[in-house]
Design a protein around this motif. Structure first.
Motif, PDB file in Angstrom:
ATOM      1  N   ILE A   1      -2.699  24.334 -26.212  1.00  0.00           N
ATOM      2  CA  ILE A   1      -3.977  24.069 -26.198  1.00  0.00           C
ATOM      3  C   ILE A   1      -4.316  23.831 -25.012  1.00  0.00           C
ATOM      4  CG2 ILE A   1      -5.473  23.017 -27.630  1.00  0.00           C
ATOM      5  CD1 ILE A   1      -3.361  21.743 -29.926  1.00  0.00           C
ATOM      6  N   TYR A   2      -4.904  24.770 -24.624  1.00  0.00           N
ATOM      7  CA  TYR A   2      -6.071  24.249 -23.376  1.00  0.00           C
ATOM      8  C   TYR A   2      -7.647  24.418 -23.832  1.00  0.00           C
ATOM      9  CZ  TYR A   2      -7.864  25.470 -18.343  1.00  0.00           C
ATOM     10  OH  TYR A   2      -8.842  25.892 -17.715  1.00  0.00           O
ATOM     11  N   HIS A   3      -8.556  23.340 -23.323  1.00  0.00           N
ATOM     12  CA  HIS A   3      -9.753  23.003 -23.292  1.00  0.00           C
ATOM     13  C   HIS A   3     -10.735  23.217 -22.032  1.00  0.00           C
ATOM     14  CE1 HIS A   3     -12.529  20.364 -24.721  1.00  0.00           C
ATOM     15  NE2 HIS A   3     -12.454  19.360 -24.749  1.00  0.00           N
ATOM     16  N   PRO A   4     -10.922  24.532 -22.124  1.00  0.00           N
ATOM     17  CA  PRO A   4     -11.465  25.086 -20.928  1.00  0.00           C
ATOM     18  C   PRO A   4     -13.227  24.310 -20.524  1.00  0.00           C
ATOM     19  CG  PRO A   4     -12.056  26.504 -22.599  1.00  0.00           C
ATOM     20  CD  PRO A   4     -10.995  25.658 -23.444  1.00  0.00           C
ATOM     21  N   TYR A   5     -13.198  23.535 -21.075  1.00  0.00           N
ATOM     22  CA  TYR A   5     -14.916  22.439 -21.235  1.00  0.00           C
ATOM     23  C   TYR A   5     -14.351  21.567 -20.822  1.00  0.00           C
ATOM     24  CZ  TYR A   5     -19.284  20.690 -21.281  1.00  0.00           C
ATOM     25  OH  TYR A   5     -20.778  19.736 -21.229  1.00  0.00           O
ATOM     26  N   ARG A   6     -13.255  20.993 -20.825  1.00  0.00           N
ATOM     27  CA  ARG A   6     -13.044  19.307 -20.131  1.00  0.00           C
ATOM     28  C   ARG A   6     -12.127  20.467 -18.512  1.00  0.00           C
ATOM     29  NH1 ARG A   6      -8.449  15.858 -22.662  1.00  0.00           N
ATOM     30  NH2 ARG A   6      -9.827  15.483 -24.237  1.00  0.00           N
ATOM     31  N   GLU A   7     -12.537  21.409 -18.399  1.00  0.00           N
ATOM     32  CA  GLU A   7     -11.564  21.615 -17.338  1.00  0.00           C
ATOM     33  C   GLU A   7     -12.662  21.868 -16.362  1.00  0.00           C
ATOM     34  OE1 GLU A   7      -8.757  20.533 -16.605  1.00  0.00           O
ATOM     35  OE2 GLU A   7      -8.235  20.279 -18.478  1.00  0.00           O
ATOM     36  N   LYS A   8     -14.211  22.165 -16.799  1.00  0.00           N
ATOM     37  CA  LYS A   8     -14.861  22.784 -15.694  1.00  0.00           C
ATOM     38  C   LYS A   8     -15.177  23.870 -15.818  1.00  0.00           C
ATOM     39  CE  LYS A   8     -15.765  17.999 -14.948  1.00  0.00           C
ATOM     40  NZ  LYS A   8     -16.250  17.524 -16.249  1.00  0.00           N
ATOM     41  N   ARG A   9     -14.667  24.690 -17.181  1.00  0.00           N
ATOM     42  CA  ARG A   9     -14.579  26.186 -17.161  1.00  0.00           C
ATOM     43  C   ARG A   9     -16.364  26.778 -17.840  1.00  0.00           C
ATOM     44  NH1 ARG A   9      -9.185  28.729 -16.707  1.00  0.00           N
ATOM     45  NH2 ARG A   9     -10.607  30.787 -16.639  1.00  0.00           N
ATOM     46  N   THR A  10     -16.600  27.552 -16.960  1.00  0.00           N
ATOM     47  CA  THR A  10     -17.499  28.193 -17.678  1.00  0.00           C
ATOM     48  C   THR A  10     -17.785  29.821 -18.839  1.00  0.00           C
ATOM     49  OG1 THR A  10     -18.678  29.426 -16.205  1.00  0.00           O
ATOM     50  CG2 THR A  10     -19.661  27.294 -15.969  1.00  0.00           C
ATOM     51  N   LYS A  11     -16.617  30.219 -18.556  1.00  0.00           N
ATOM     52  CA  LYS A  11     -16.090  31.461 -18.518  1.00  0.00           C
ATOM     53  C   LYS A  11     -14.367  31.665 -19.065  1.00  0.00           C
ATOM     54  CE  LYS A  11     -17.899  34.671 -19.806  1.00  0.00           C
ATOM     55  NZ  LYS A  11     -18.707  36.416 -19.711  1.00  0.00           N
ATOM     56  N   CYS A  12     -13.836  31.486 -20.065  1.00  0.00           N
ATOM     57  CA  CYS A  12     -12.342  31.618 -20.085  1.00  0.00           C
ATOM     58  C   CYS A  12     -12.129  32.750 -21.049  1.00  0.00           C
ATOM     59  CB  CYS A  12     -11.729  29.907 -20.176  1.00  0.00           C
ATOM     60  SG  CYS A  12     -10.342  30.097 -20.576  1.00  0.00           S
ATOM     61  N   GLU A  13     -10.938  33.397 -20.752  1.00  0.00           N
ATOM     62  CA  GLU A  13     -10.544  34.996 -21.258  1.00  0.00           C
ATOM     63  C   GLU A  13     -11.433  35.280 -21.491  1.00  0.00           C
ATOM     64  OE1 GLU A  13      -7.442  35.533 -20.915  1.00  0.00           O
ATOM     65  OE2 GLU A  13      -7.092  34.106 -19.921  1.00  0.00           O
ATOM     66  N   GLY A  14     -12.669  35.702 -20.811  1.00  0.00           N
ATOM     67  CA  GLY A  14     -13.945  35.849 -21.667  1.00  0.00           C
ATOM     68  C   GLY A  14     -14.887  35.135 -23.027  1.00  0.00           C
ATOM     69  N   TYR A  15     -14.989  34.553 -23.025  1.00  0.00           N
ATOM     70  CA  TYR A  15     -15.166  33.590 -23.651  1.00  0.00           C
ATOM     71  C   TYR A  15     -16.423  32.805 -23.061  1.00  0.00           C
ATOM     72  CZ  TYR A  15     -11.790  34.570 -27.554  1.00  0.00           C
ATOM     73  OH  TYR A  15     -11.066  34.906 -28.259  1.00  0.00           O
ATOM     74  N   ASP A  16     -17.404  33.146 -23.625  1.00  0.00           N
ATOM     75  CA  ASP A  16     -18.441  32.172 -22.823  1.00  0.00           C
ATOM     76  C   ASP A  16     -18.547  30.498 -23.170  1.00  0.00           C
ATOM     77  OD1 ASP A  16     -20.853  31.538 -21.290  1.00  0.00           O
ATOM     78  OD2 ASP A  16     -22.284  32.797 -21.939  1.00  0.00           O
ATOM     79  N   ILE A  17     -17.585  29.829 -22.210  1.00  0.00           N
ATOM     80  CA  ILE A  17     -17.504  28.347 -22.558  1.00  0.00           C
ATOM     81  C   ILE A  17     -19.095  28.234 -22.527  1.00  0.00           C
ATOM     82  CG2 ILE A  17     -16.001  26.327 -22.086  1.00  0.00           C
ATOM     83  CD1 ILE A  17     -14.644  28.499 -23.607  1.00  0.00           C
ATOM     84  N   ARG A  18     -19.763  28.043 -22.350  1.00  0.00           N
ATOM     85  CA  ARG A  18     -21.799  27.177 -22.160  1.00  0.00           C
ATOM     86  C   ARG A  18     -21.229  27.308 -23.353  1.00  0.00           C
ATOM     87  NH1 ARG A  18     -23.210  30.983 -16.974  1.00  0.00           N
ATOM     88  NH2 ARG A  18     -22.810  32.753 -18.630  1.00  0.00           N
ATOM     89  N   GLN A  19     -21.697  28.480 -23.710  1.00  0.00           N
ATOM     90  CA  GLN A  19     -22.219  28.023 -25.805  1.00  0.00           C
ATOM     91  C   GLN A  19     -21.493  27.856 -26.444  1.00  0.00           C
ATOM     92  OE1 GLN A  19     -24.987  30.512 -26.418  1.00  0.00           O
ATOM     93  NE2 GLN A  19     -25.203  31.534 -24.739  1.00  0.00           N
ATOM     94  N   LEU A  20     -20.378  27.177 -25.787  1.00  0.00           N
ATOM     95  CA  LEU A  20     -19.634  26.601 -27.375  1.00  0.00           C
ATOM     96  C   LEU A  20     -19.028  25.328 -26.426  1.00  0.00           C
ATOM     97  CD1 LEU A  20     -16.413  29.643 -27.911  1.00  0.00           C
ATOM     98  CD2 LEU A  20     -18.261  28.775 -29.452  1.00  0.00           C
ATOM     99  N   LYS A  21     -18.636  25.175 -25.025  1.00  0.00           N
ATOM    100  CA  LYS A  21     -19.480  23.955 -24.899  1.00  0.00           C
ATOM    101  C   LYS A  21     -17.437  22.908 -25.025  1.00  0.00           C
ATOM    102  CE  LYS A  21     -23.452  23.199 -23.855  1.00  0.00           C
ATOM    103  NZ  LYS A  21     -24.999  22.032 -24.338  1.00  0.00           N
ATOM    104  N   HIS A  22     -17.913  21.496 -25.855  1.00  0.00           N
ATOM    105  CA  HIS A  22     -16.459  20.734 -26.708  1.00  0.00           C
ATOM    106  C   HIS A  22     -15.884  21.865 -27.543  1.00  0.00           C
ATOM    107  CE1 HIS A  22     -19.554  19.828 -28.704  1.00  0.00           C
ATOM    108  NE2 HIS A  22     -18.628  19.189 -29.983  1.00  0.00           N
ATOM    109  N   LEU A  23     -16.586  22.475 -28.463  1.00  0.00           N
ATOM    110  CA  LEU A  23     -15.254  22.673 -29.561  1.00  0.00           C
ATOM    111  C   LEU A  23     -14.540  24.541 -28.941  1.00  0.00           C
ATOM    112  CD1 LEU A  23     -18.924  23.987 -31.853  1.00  0.00           C
ATOM    113  CD2 LEU A  23     -17.505  21.956 -31.981  1.00  0.00           C
ATOM    114  N   ALA A  24     -15.055  25.136 -27.435  1.00  0.00           N
ATOM    115  CA  ALA A  24     -14.267  25.692 -27.298  1.00  0.00           C
ATOM    116  C   ALA A  24     -12.700  24.852 -27.300  1.00  0.00           C
ATOM    117  CB  ALA A  24     -14.489  26.338 -25.795  1.00  0.00           C
ATOM    118  N   ARG A  25     -11.596  26.391 -27.200  1.00  0.00           N
ATOM    119  CA  ARG A  25     -10.127  25.693 -27.321  1.00  0.00           C
ATOM    120  C   ARG A  25      -9.586  26.920 -26.810  1.00  0.00           C
ATOM    121  NH1 ARG A  25     -11.787  21.554 -27.845  1.00  0.00           N
ATOM    122  NH2 ARG A  25     -11.316  19.109 -28.129  1.00  0.00           N
ATOM    123  N   LEU A  26      -8.506  27.011 -26.174  1.00  0.00           N
ATOM    124  CA  LEU A  26      -7.317  28.540 -25.770  1.00  0.00           C
ATOM    125  C   LEU A  26      -6.427  28.408 -26.909  1.00  0.00           C
ATOM    126  CD1 LEU A  26      -8.251  31.290 -25.300  1.00  0.00           C
ATOM    127  CD2 LEU A  26      -7.303  31.111 -23.266  1.00  0.00           C
TER     128      LEU A  26
END
Length: 343
Positions: free
Chosen positions: A274-299
């Motif tokens: 489980i990768y937590h992109p928002y915690r890792e300061k990612r704004t985009k990850c594998e095409g997903y807009d992390i700025r929109q999902l923020k802390h909810l996003a996981r890969l």
């Protein structure tokens, strides 16, 4: 003899005995064939990424719900819950059930009145779930105090003896008699979770790695002998969070990032991270807009898949207030992120 056994397995599959239970994720079920008998999975993630909640949701709650709605499914659980008490574990499962059944969002903190006192209305809702809770308890054994590898072996052996019989074969090889396990119900699913394996008690004279590797050997035995579905929760090592990794093109999780021992990953059919992109300061990850999902996003990453495709990943949302996980469409299919921003 090998050919005969192969055709027996093929016949089992044609009769539906090889189909796994659903994990609640269509993409994951397609890749690793659902919750399978005789299968070991390592679930890896950084602290606070939601790995325990993911296992609770996909390997315990979802299979139990399938049994609860279809009594032709026979499923039993052995949970080594080293991080949370039995009561907290049940409260987390109850939180999922209340949302599924009544569309009511109550966290385990709400249920246990850790903040505000639970209202009479919500208490009555919870009381209505008593039959569901009792049914789960009847199908689950929870060990919520750390044990060492040898105790894990003894407890797991006792658990499997409730649902089958060990018999020594008449033939022996060089004086060694092989033991065969005969399940009471060939269709049963025996699912065990070790959350997490680093918290095993360490026997005198052992290192933590030696204890983990010994426990893993026992779990391999039960997987192979008793068709056990084994889930091992494992931490990532500290190097995963280094600045060099964050700034590199390869910042997602790899097999080399698993902490404490490589034994579980080597033995497992699947390794899922489980990768937590928002915690890792990612704004985009594998095409997903992390700025929109923020802390909810996981890969969810498939790092190893012995019988299928590996190095695959897909996006999910994790709603921590009640432990719910939702699979996201592919990034190019999302036109409006707002529909995933809350429950």
């Amino acid at each position: 003899m090998i050919v005969e056994n192969l055709f027996k397995s093929i016949d089992k599959g044609r009769s539906g005995l090889n189909s796994g239970l659903s994990s609640g994720f269509k993409k994951l079920d397609k890749l690793v064939f659902g919750v399978q008998r005789q299968w070991m999975t390592v679930w890896a993630g950084d602290s606070g990424s939601g790995k325990s909640s993911l296992v609770l949701f996909s390997q315990i709650y979802q299979p139990f719900q399938q049994y609860y709605h279809d009594k032709n499914i026979d499923v039993h659980f052995l949970i080594y819950s080293f991080e949370m008490s039995s009561e907290v574990l049940l409260a987390k499962l109850l939180s999922l059930y209340l949302y599924d059944t009544y569309n009511r969002i109550l966290s385990y903190g709400d249920i246990l009145s850790l903040g505000n006192t639970l209202s009479d209305e919500d208490f009555n809702l919870i009381k209505s779930a008593t039959p569901w809770l009792k049914e789960f308890e009847s199908r689950c054994e929870i060990i919520d105090k750390p044990v060492n590898a040898k105790a894990l072996y003894a407890i797991t052996k006792s658990f499997t003896e409730k649902f089958g019989v060990y018999k020594e074969d008449e033939k022996s090889f060089e004086g060694y008699k092989k033991e065969t396990y005969y399940p009471n119900n060939p269709k049963q699913y025996l699912i065990t979770v070790i959350d997490h394996i680093k918290l095993l008690s360490v026997s005198p004279g052992h290192t933590s790695k030696q204890e983990i590797d010994e426990a893993c050997d026992y779990l391999i035995y039960f997987r192979n002998k008793c068709f056990l579905n084994v889930n091992i929760v494992q931490q990532l090592n500290r190097n995963f969070k280094s600045m060099d990794r964050r700034n590199s093109d390869n910042s997602l999780i790899g097999l080399e990032d698993l902490s404490d021992s490589s034994g579980p990953a080597q033995a497992a059919e699947s390794v899922i991270a489980i990768y937590h992109p928002y915690r890792e300061k990612r704004t985009k990850c594998e095409g997903y807009d992390i700025r929109q999902l923020k802390h909810l996003a996981r890969l969810i990453q498939i790092l190893k898949n012995r019988f299928g495709e590996a190095d695959k990943c897909f996006g999910v949302c994790f709603y921590g207030q009640n432990g719910l996980w939702k699979e996201l469409p592919m990034p190019d299919q999302i036109n409006d992120y707002s529909i995933y921003q809350n429950l």
